[in-house]
Every structure is written in C-alpha cells, then in structure tokens.
Design an enzyme around this catalytic site. Sequence first.
Site, mmCIF file in Angstrom:
data_model
loop_
_atom_site.group_PDB
_atom_site.id
_atom_site.type_symbol
_atom_site.label_atom_id
_atom_site.label_comp_id
_atom_site.label_asym_id
_atom_site.label_seq_id
_atom_site.Cartn_x
_atom_site.Cartn_y
_atom_site.Cartn_z
ATOM 1 N N THR A 1 -43.883 -25.933 -9.708
ATOM 2 C CA THR A 1 -44.540 -26.294 -8.464
ATOM 3 C C THR A 1 -44.792 -27.765 -8.426
ATOM 4 O O THR A 1 -43.890 -28.661 -8.258
ATOM 5 C CB THR A 1 -45.806 -25.405 -7.801
ATOM 6 N N LYS B 1 -45.223 -22.163 -16.040
ATOM 7 C CA LYS B 1 -45.365 -22.998 -15.231
ATOM 8 C C LYS B 1 -46.949 -23.172 -14.962
ATOM 9 O O LYS B 1 -47.790 -22.279 -15.179
ATOM 10 C CB LYS B 1 -44.849 -22.980 -13.895
ATOM 11 N N THR C 1 -53.154 -16.423 -17.111
ATOM 12 C CA THR C 1 -52.642 -17.793 -16.972
ATOM 13 C C THR C 1 -52.259 -18.189 -15.668
ATOM 14 O O THR C 1 -52.074 -17.118 -14.905
ATOM 15 C CB THR C 1 -51.842 -18.033 -18.095
ATOM 16 N N GLU D 1 -52.290 -32.051 -13.755
ATOM 17 C CA GLU D 1 -52.246 -32.788 -12.459
ATOM 18 C C GLU D 1 -52.914 -34.304 -12.617
ATOM 19 O O GLU D 1 -54.183 -34.406 -12.958
ATOM 20 C CB GLU D 1 -52.878 -32.488 -11.011
ATOM 21 N N ASN E 1 -53.935 -33.685 -5.290
ATOM 22 C CA ASN E 1 -54.528 -32.597 -4.589
ATOM 23 C C ASN E 1 -54.940 -32.748 -3.317
ATOM 24 O O ASN E 1 -55.053 -31.827 -2.274
ATOM 25 C CB ASN E 1 -55.730 -32.013 -5.389
#
Lengths: 408, 408
Positions: free
Chosen positions: A155, A181, A192, A279, A403
């Site tokens: 993603t 992922k 997870t 991220e 985000n």
Amino acid sequence: MPVNLSPPQSEQLLPVAGVTIGVASAGIKQPGRRDVTVMQLAPGSRVAGVFTQNRFCAAPVAVARRHLQKAAPRMLVINTGNANAGTGEAGMQAAKMVCEALAGLAGCAEREVLPFSTGVIMEPLRADKIIAALPAALADCRADNWFAAAHAIMTTDIVAKALSRQVQIGGKTVTITGIAKGSGMIHPNMATMLGYVATDAAVSQAALEAMVKHVADHSFNCITVDGDTSTNDSFMLIASGQAANAEIVNTASADYAALAAAVTEVATRLAQAIVRDGEGATKFMTIRVEGGSSREECRQIGYAIAHSPLVKTAFFASDPNLGRILAAIGYAGVDDLDVNTLRLYLDDVLVAENGGRAASYREADGQRIMKQAEISVRVVLNRGEAAATLWTCDFSYDYVKINAEYRS
Amino acid sequence: MPVNLSPPQSEQLLPVAGVTIGVASAGIKQPGRRDVTVMQLAPGSRVAGVFTQNRFCAAPVAVARRHLQKAAPRMLVINTGNANAGTGEAGMQAAKMVCEALAGLAGCAEREVLPFSTGVIMEPLRADKIIAALPAALADCRADNWFAAAHAIMTTDIVAKALSRQVQIGGKTVTITGIAKGSGMIHPNMATMLGYVATDAAVSQAALEAMVKHVADHSFNCITVDGDTSTNDSFMLIASGQAANAEIVNTASADYAALAAAVTEVATRLAQAIVRDGEGATKFMTIRVEGGSSREECRQIGYAIAHSPLVKTAFFASDPNLGRILAAIGYAGVDDLDVNTLRLYLDDVLVAENGGRAASYREADGQRIMKQAEISVRVVLNRGEAAATLWTCDFSYDYVKINAEYRS
C-alpha cells in the site's frame, strides 16, 4: 526514504514446492495497478495464523479466522486498496462472496479459502471488481511468482519485502520464502500487517500452530512505527509438506528448533523491513531492554520509548536530547521501577546511571551516534534476567505528510 | 498557532488576598529572560497538590512532595529553562540549596518552601544562578503580579495561560486566580505540567486535598498533546483563607460544591489553554465517550483516539478519514467491546453504527466539520451510564519541527 533496505531481487526468491501464486489487476483503488493476489496450496498443505487483536477487526479477518478452524486452506486471496474493515454486515458478505467465487473457479470449498484485505478503512469493498479479476489471477499462478506478489500486496510501502532461506532438516533441504507489507498503522498486537511465510517442510498442524505464535512474538510483534494497531493484521505460516523430511511433530525436537529458527529469521527480517520502510522513516532503532523481572515489563518500557513522539522526533533531528528517553522509561507504567539502579546506553556509550547523566558521558559521543542511520538504545534494568528487543523508526515531517495526504 | 486562544489581559487577573508574586531573570537558558518566579503565601494559607506519576520524577517534585507533608508552605519558587529531572543526587542537592537560600532570605524554614522546575531534562541545574536572582524576585513581590508570573513560567508556550473568577461563598465574595504552562510532553497522569490556582477562600486542609484531586481529575488529567507524561507535572491549589467566609470543612456542603465548581472551571480553562497552545496545534478536539460501563474504559477509548498519530494527522489534513477513529476504538484495549452496538459522531453527524459507516453519512458532511478549528468527536458505547471528556489537538508538521529543534 527506507533505511538501509534493498529491494528484493526476483531471482533470490526461491519457489516453495506445493505453493503457486498469481496476481491480477482489479482496479480497486488505482486503475491498472496489480492489486489482487491468489496463493494456491497443494493438497496436504497446513496453515497456521495469527490475527489482529483490534476489536474492529476487518471482515476478512473474521472470515479467515473462522475458515481456518473449519478446514485446511487450499487458497488465499489478498486485495489491497480497501481494508474491508469498519464495513459491518455488508463487509462480511463481500468477503464471503469473494471466497465463494474463488472456490467455484478453483474447485474447492468456500471454507478452504482465506481472504485478506488491506487499504482504507470504512469504505465499502467492491467484491464484484475482485471477483472479475480472479480468473486472470488464477491463470497467472506459478511457483516463481513471489516477487510479483510482494509488490501486489503493497500500500504505502516504498520497497517490497520478501526473502528466502534454506535449511537442512533431517538431511533434507527445506526452503522458506516469505513476503510482507506494511509501513504505517504498525503496532502489531499478536500479529502483524500482512505477512505470509511458506515452507515445503512437513510439519504437524499442532507443531505449526505452536511455531506461528513463537515466530510472531519474536518478529512482527516486536515492531512499531506509530503505535496504531491495524484492523487487518494477519500473519500466515504455510507448510506444504513436500520437502520429504520426516514430519515434525515434537516441538521439543531438534528439527522443530532448526525450522523455527529459520522461519523466525525470515519473519524478523520481514518485520524489520516494515520498520525500515516505515512511513517517513530516516532512522532505524533497535531498542533492547534487559535485566528486567519479566519479558512483559521489558516490552512495556521498550514500547514507551518506541512510541514517544518526543523521542522519535529527537532521533529524526539527530539531537541527543536523551532525557526524553528517561522520561519515557519513567512513565512506562512499571510502578516499582527504581530509576537509580538502571543504566541507559546509546550503542556502547553509557548515557545515564544513578538516576542521572553518567559522569563519563560526553555530548560529542551522543551527537556522533545520533547522526547514524542505525542506532541501538539499550536499557539495563538490573532487577532480573528477562529481556526484550524491539525495532522502530523515527518520526519525521514526511510521516505527517504521508498520513495527511494518504486518502486524497 | 494557538487555536482560538486569546492572551490573558493583565487587568483581568484579580489579586488573591494573602498571595504575592515576584519574578526575576536568572539567565538559566536565555540571558535576560524572566525565568524565576516566587510566590509568597500569608500565614494561615493552605496548599494541596498533585504531582506527576512518572518514575523519573524531577528532583523538585520529590522535594516539594516531601516538604508538603512536613509543613504548610510559605513560599513557592519556580524556574524555567531546566527541568532538574534525570539529574540524580546532584539535582536533589540543587533543589534543596534553592529552598534553603530562599528560606534564609524570606525568614521561613526550608521545609516551608516548595520548588518547581521545567525545561530540558538531564542537564545539571545551576542552583547558583537561581539563588543569585532570588533577592530581585522577592523585591518584585506584589499582589497584582499574576500576569508577569504567567509569562515567566512559559517554555515552548506561545500564549500565556491565566484567568480569574469570583464566586459567592456563604455571602462572601471569593476570588480564584490561576496560571499554568505547558505545550508539549503533555499527557498528565494524576497531575499536569505546572499549574497554580489560588483562592482567598477559607478551606480546611482535608477539604482542600479532596478538592485538588477532584479538580485535577476533571481538568489537567483530561488533556493530552502527545501522550508523553512529563517528569515535572505539578498542580498546586492554594487557599489563603482571607475571604472571611466560614471555613469550608465538609466536602458534602454547598459551599464546598460551589468553590470546587469554580476552581474546576478555572483549572479546566487553563488545561484547555494548554491544548489550544499545544505544540504545532491547528485544531482543538473535544473527545467525549459516553454510555460506557466505567469512566475508566471511557477514558481508555478516548485516549486511544487522542493519541493516535493517524487520527491526529487526519485532523491536521481536514481529511474525514474516519475509519482511523474506528481502528483506535478497536485497539483501545476494552476486550469485551461490541463494535456493532457503538455509534460514532463528528459534531452532530452520525458517522458509524452497526460496525460500519452509517447509511445516512455523507462525505460532504464529514469534510465540512473536519475543516473547522474546533471539532467534537463523540463515541456512544451503549453499554452503561459512565462518560468521560478529553481535550486534545492535531499533529502537524510544526509539532515535528518544534520538537526536532527544541534543544538547539
């Protein structure tokens, strides 16, 4: 950019006998992107899994959990672009429709299909789009397709996560290949994001179930990016039994230990890859808490450090503002902790002891280590024998940016 | 920039009979900045306080807690620029030296002085600098100096926090004036950053101690900026007893209730001001969880929402990515929570019910509310009568910037 994380090379990913994989494009979120993956397991394969503890668990998690109790799975189907979480009864129907359609195409029972989804929460899942893409995914199925699957399940990941290992079990070569992922909403709780590890080893169902829990607790359950536990976390361990080793039944045996160690290594590297690709990450931190009276309290202190926005922004800034780590240790909730007996190290540098800064500590040493891309934080509690290791990343402008813009 | 937070006006801050305040510059971190505050209490004043639960509590917290048990305080001394936390035995000595010096100058006992510090953690405190500034601070003491004190206790605060209220107690006018500081490392646990509220009401020591806990639990203990519990949180409630009201002894009396309500209002506005001035804040969120089986579980769910970096960045982006709120509710740790019976509202708009998005929900409504500077998130659990309200802010680029650069 990901921290010291090289993309997997297709030729380094070894097929696992008994497992074939196909990918296709369903246009769930982005037209043309390959967003549906199917994994076919040969008869006799065994699967054990752990799932998110989030009470708002996704519909596919609820369905996969139920199907796993009823039958040995023959098919896994994974979509990205939509999490099918917070979707109520309609989401359950959508997950079941996908399973039913795939079972019909593949000639197995609906309960032999496990569904998985990842993406935006609280948006209706277009089951029809996924169903329309299933024939193409099945037609694409082959043993050497792990590389494509590692990409199809991404993603916000920047780099795909996949690796293979081989290990000798009872004189036979056993192969282990895994993909995962995840990049944000990472604080797995008993599971997870999405992780799939397959081996051709022969393992009994009971031994496999013991192994998946052990592996998860020492890999995916030791990482955090932002402390947000996903609605969709799932980790599946598949054993196709085609390696011709004597079936592993006894969890106290050497064969079990050898396989568990190899699977744990694969899962740990996948878990660390998720953190390295966290991220906005610019630093990779290993947090080791030792000398505790229980593994649980070591994890509690480790996660207080790993989740503190103040600690994470100091690492981002390469600023040895290390009192913030002491503050996090102090509020971790270990009520009888004596702060005067613990020691704090950054790599090999003693930072704090006797309740305050170590006399030997020099700002220049802290500064030097904080500039590194990989940093170890070690807390020695001096109150017992237990220890725990966690992995996390720093907190940067880009985390906020990613985000703030994810959905748009 | 602070969210809907006007700076206090000097003339609106009412003196409290029996309390005088002086400020001075000790050059602790920035030369010339007024960074030392002393507060003198008339004989007969009573003080009750709550302090941080952080195990790495600061030296001044340890000293103030001990002094408060031994004697009725006559003096408070507050410095900014250095937290004197994580400073070990040397920090304890520094805090005691400041108390001893101030006691000598003011003609009281060392145990009648309460010390407070705020600023960087794990740096040695220069007690000598503070001591050198004490004569000037004492010379500055006067009743109408609350405005100067509200500024002198600031660290990363942009706006000073102070207000006054008057209330009738037993036919007498009672004055309440309070100041507070705080902007980051805000997740008070049984206390707050630094908050001082004084009244001239006559209140017994036991009633005052009951009141300070009640007030803290409904004001400073209901906010969070970043989930980091400070090492230095302290909230002091002072009653000088000079308002000529009949002494409040009974916590079940109407006078107690009237005073507690007024003090709670002052403390709540100060606590909300800390959130409005939260580091990098662009939005002010009220999170109300109701219909719970206990206040504790309502707070647990509220804090899971308030601490989620994903929720906070979505608010920053004005993006109604509201599934993130469901995910946070789901991982809050309320194990028997039935997600199918709860309802989620944004202001008056029903967002989710029956485990998913409400049929009546329109993205345009979510978008409209998310653009506001003040937003209410309401979760109705439908499993009991308990409720809790928290206040928090969003998570912006500037939070990262401020905390990446704070020390340098």
